[in-house]
Scaffold this motif. Structure first.
Motif: not given
Length: 283
Positions: A198-207
């Motif tokens: 819960g330290a971050t809400d989302a990650i941007a990464m490779d599908n």
């Protein structure tokens, strides 16, 4: 840059040690400066009888260390089949992703084969034809209430430093400016742990990588439907090493034609997602 290879945080047991980033798929300012090497280095593989593949060892399912302590993954298996058919001995060379161009320039590796996105860096390398399509996406917790990109407004987001996702988001200030916080972390192991805690809400990464990791570890994560950007994976060689590039491409075409590429893809992804020798939409 297909941007750093992700045995993943999502894979339990020994594979949990590895989930470092997305092979950087954006534009590298260093590509044009470092992707050239000497003629001696260009012919190194034929002289030594080896085919040395540079990859990030923490990028499952493309390249990582398996439970048995051996390197494995879709890209590495495809590279090994290519080397075998070329009469060369495969050598897997883990590299620091931000040193990939220096490794290529010095001749310590023959190519970068690691979910390596060619989009935005077409002029920096001698590329094979694309062998797989991929999207950069956002990954969130299933119970987050986040279902679309606009829901990330006021949320915290992480991305791997020097990754394709980071490069893609540099071109999307209308998205990043809405975040409460936006942080680049060293690897996706850190990002995945932060997402789970819960330290971050989302990650941007490779599908491709996210889908594999979520399924393998049965984590309560989901991928947002709207991609950040679409891209293609290819094998990158030094700009003057077109001879080896052409030999590898010829072999890849043969591997696709006889159905071997399809079998390798089905092993790792349960379906054929390769694009070698196929028209758009046929994979």
């Amino acid at each position: 840059m297909m941007k750093k290879s992700l045995a993943g945080v999502l894979i339990m047991g020994s594979v949990m040690a590895a989930l470092t980033g997305c092979t950087k798929k954006g534009t590298d300012s260093s590509s044009a400066n470092y992707a050239n090497t000497s003629e001696t280095n260009s012919s190194k593989s034929s002289e030594t009888g080896t085919f040395t593949v540079g990859f990030d060892q923490d990028f499952p399912p493309m390249g990582f260390m398996g439970d048995d302590g051996e390197f494995t993954g879709f890209d590495l298996e495809l590279a090994a089949e290519t080397a075998k058919r070329m009469g060369l001995t495969i050598k897997y060379q883990p590299i620091a992703w931000d040193s990939k161009d220096m490794e290529l320039k010095s001749g310590t590796i023959d190519c970068i084969w690691n979910g390596f996105t060619m989009n935005g860096r077409e002029e920096g390398y001698a590329w094979s034809e694309p062998y797989m399509e991929n999207d950069q996406v956002f990954v969130v917790r299933e119970d987050s209430g986040i279902s679309k990109i606009s829901d990330l407004s006021g949320k915290s987001v992480e991305v791997q430093a020097d990754s394709s996702a980071e490069a893609a988001l540099k071109d999307k200030p209308e998205i990043t400016s809405s975040f409460l916080s936006y942080q680049a972390v060293p690897d996706y192991l850190t990002a995945m742990m932060d997402l789970e805690s819960g330290a971050t809400d989302a990650i941007a990464m490779d599908n491709v990588v996210a889908s594999y990791q979520i399924k393998a570890a049965k984590k309560d994560f989901v991928i947002l439907d709207d991609p950040i950007t679409a891209e293609e994976y290819a094998v990158g060689f030094a700009k003057d090493n077109t001879k080896l590039r052409d030999e590898v491409q010829k072999t890849l075409d043969e591997i696709a034609a006889d159905g071997t590429a399809k079998k390798i893809s089905e092993k790792w992804f349960d379906k054929d997602i390769t694009t070698i020798g196929k028209g758009q939409g046929e994979n």
